[in-house]
Motif scaffolding. Structure first.
Motif, short mmCIF file in Angstrom:
data_model
loop_
_atom_site.label_atom_id
_atom_site.label_comp_id
_atom_site.label_asym_id
_atom_site.label_seq_id
_atom_site.Cartn_x
_atom_site.Cartn_y
_atom_site.Cartn_z
N MET A 1 0.83 -1.20 0.00
CA MET A 1 0.00 0.00 0.00
C MET A 1 0.86 1.25 0.00
SD MET A 1 -3.12 -0.74 -0.33
CE MET A 1 -3.82 0.85 0.01
N ALA A 2 2.06 1.17 0.59
CA ALA A 2 2.95 2.33 0.58
C ALA A 2 3.39 2.66 -0.85
CB ALA A 2 4.17 2.06 1.47
N ARG A 3 3.57 1.64 -1.68
CA ARG A 3 3.96 1.88 -3.07
C ARG A 3 2.79 2.38 -3.91
NH1 ARG A 3 6.54 -3.34 -5.44
NH2 ARG A 3 6.94 -1.89 -7.14
N LEU A 4 1.57 2.00 -3.53
CA LEU A 4 0.39 2.39 -4.30
C LEU A 4 -0.21 3.72 -3.86
CD1 LEU A 4 -1.50 -1.02 -4.53
CD2 LEU A 4 0.00 0.01 -6.23
N LYS A 5 0.12 4.16 -2.68
CA LYS A 5 -0.49 5.37 -2.12
C LYS A 5 -0.31 6.60 -3.01
CE LYS A 5 -0.88 7.99 2.18
NZ LYS A 5 -0.38 8.15 3.57
N PRO A 6 0.86 6.83 -3.63
CA PRO A 6 1.00 8.03 -4.47
C PRO A 6 0.06 8.07 -5.67
CG PRO A 6 3.15 7.13 -3.92
CD PRO A 6 2.15 6.12 -3.49
N PHE A 7 -0.50 6.93 -6.07
CA PHE A 7 -1.36 6.89 -7.26
C PHE A 7 -2.84 7.07 -6.93
CE2 PHE A 7 2.33 4.09 -7.98
CZ PHE A 7 2.92 4.77 -9.04
N PHE A 8 -3.21 7.03 -5.64
CA PHE A 8 -4.60 7.22 -5.27
C PHE A 8 -4.97 8.70 -5.32
CE2 PHE A 8 -4.01 3.17 -2.79
CZ PHE A 8 -4.85 2.42 -3.58
N PRO A 9 -6.21 9.02 -5.68
CA PRO A 9 -6.65 10.43 -5.63
C PRO A 9 -6.63 10.95 -4.20
CG PRO A 9 -8.18 9.06 -6.90
CD PRO A 9 -7.25 8.12 -6.20
N LYS A 10 -6.33 12.19 -4.06
CA LYS A 10 -6.30 12.80 -2.73
C LYS A 10 -7.72 13.00 -2.22
CE LYS A 10 -1.92 15.22 -3.47
NZ LYS A 10 -1.24 16.53 -3.48
#
Length: 240
Positions: A1-10
């Motif tokens: 999830m740490a690697r995927l977090k930057p790609f999620f909408p804020k």
């Protein structure tokens, strides 16, 4: 999830439901080909799962994840290009006369289907994806994926990509084509047969993607949602 977090909408305003739990539920549904109402209660209300999946698909979150993680592993040697058919279920092809023209579903000898065009690296991991109707030529997929090709030395492809314009475009990019010539060519095309044997890795990649039920059979009418399901499967299988 740490690697995927930057790609999620804020998130704006009120904090949203846990992304990890919802993403796990979305993966479970897409992998097993279930209806959203059949999602286990551990993942929360199925309406929340569907609305989140629909919203993320419209924003291209899954495709952004796959391309972002693939960019971390820069390929410099060889890429491969190919296409595969994905069957379309009747739920995706219904009401075609009223609004099905833009669904990228076509009729071939195998019935109603969608064609998936893909580029993968030397290890058979997908880099970029593109979907068209089933009857569309491989040239259209190659033309759409041409601009996203990384700077590599070789491109492997089958006879379906043997076109002079495609070879010239690869040459302009500094990429050498390893593509056998069509039988209709008067002058045979020379290619590296030993290197061409590695092309089976992209065929293996298609087979692994089709292990996910909602990828092997298209249930979604919207092509953006279907492409998001393919990108999500590629991310989970190859890039996490």
């Amino acid at each position: 999830m740490a690697r995927l977090k930057p790609f999620f909408p804020k998130s704006h305003g009120k904090s949203r439901v846990d992304d990890r739990r919802l993403l796990s539920g979305i993966i479970f549904i897409n992998r097993n080909g279930l209806r959203w109402r059949d999602a286990p209660k551990a993942y929360g209300p199925h309406k929340t799962l569907y609305s989140r999946w629909k919203r993320w698909s419209e924003k291209g979150v899954s495709a952004r994840m796959m391309r972002g993680l693939a960019a971390e592993h820069r390929e410099r040697k060889t890429v491969m290009i190919d296409a595969s058919y994905l069957k379309a279920h009747r739920t995706a092809t219904s009401m075609a006369e009223k609004g099905g023209r833009g669904r990228l579903i076509g009729r071939t000898k195998g019935g109603m289907n969608t064609k998936l065009h893909a580029i993968c690296d030397s290890q058979g991991r997908p880099i970029d994806l593109f979907v068209t109707a089933g009857q569309v030529s491989d040239y259209n997929g190659a033309r759409a994926l041409l601009c996203s090709l990384p700077k590599v030395g070789w491109l492997l492809g089958d006879r379906g990509y043997d076109a002079d314009w495609f070879r010239e475009a690869l040459q302009d990019k500094g990429i050498r084509a390893c593509i056998p010539g069509r039988k209709q060519r008067k002058t045979p095309v020379r290619y590296d047969k030993r290197r061409y044997k590695r092309r089976n890795r992209i065929e293996i990649m298609f087979g692994r993607l089709k292990d996910w039920r909602r990828v092997a059979t298209r249930y979604d009418r919207c092509p953006e949602v279907f492409l998001s399901a393919i990108a999500l499967a590629a991310t989970v299988i190859y890039w996490l």
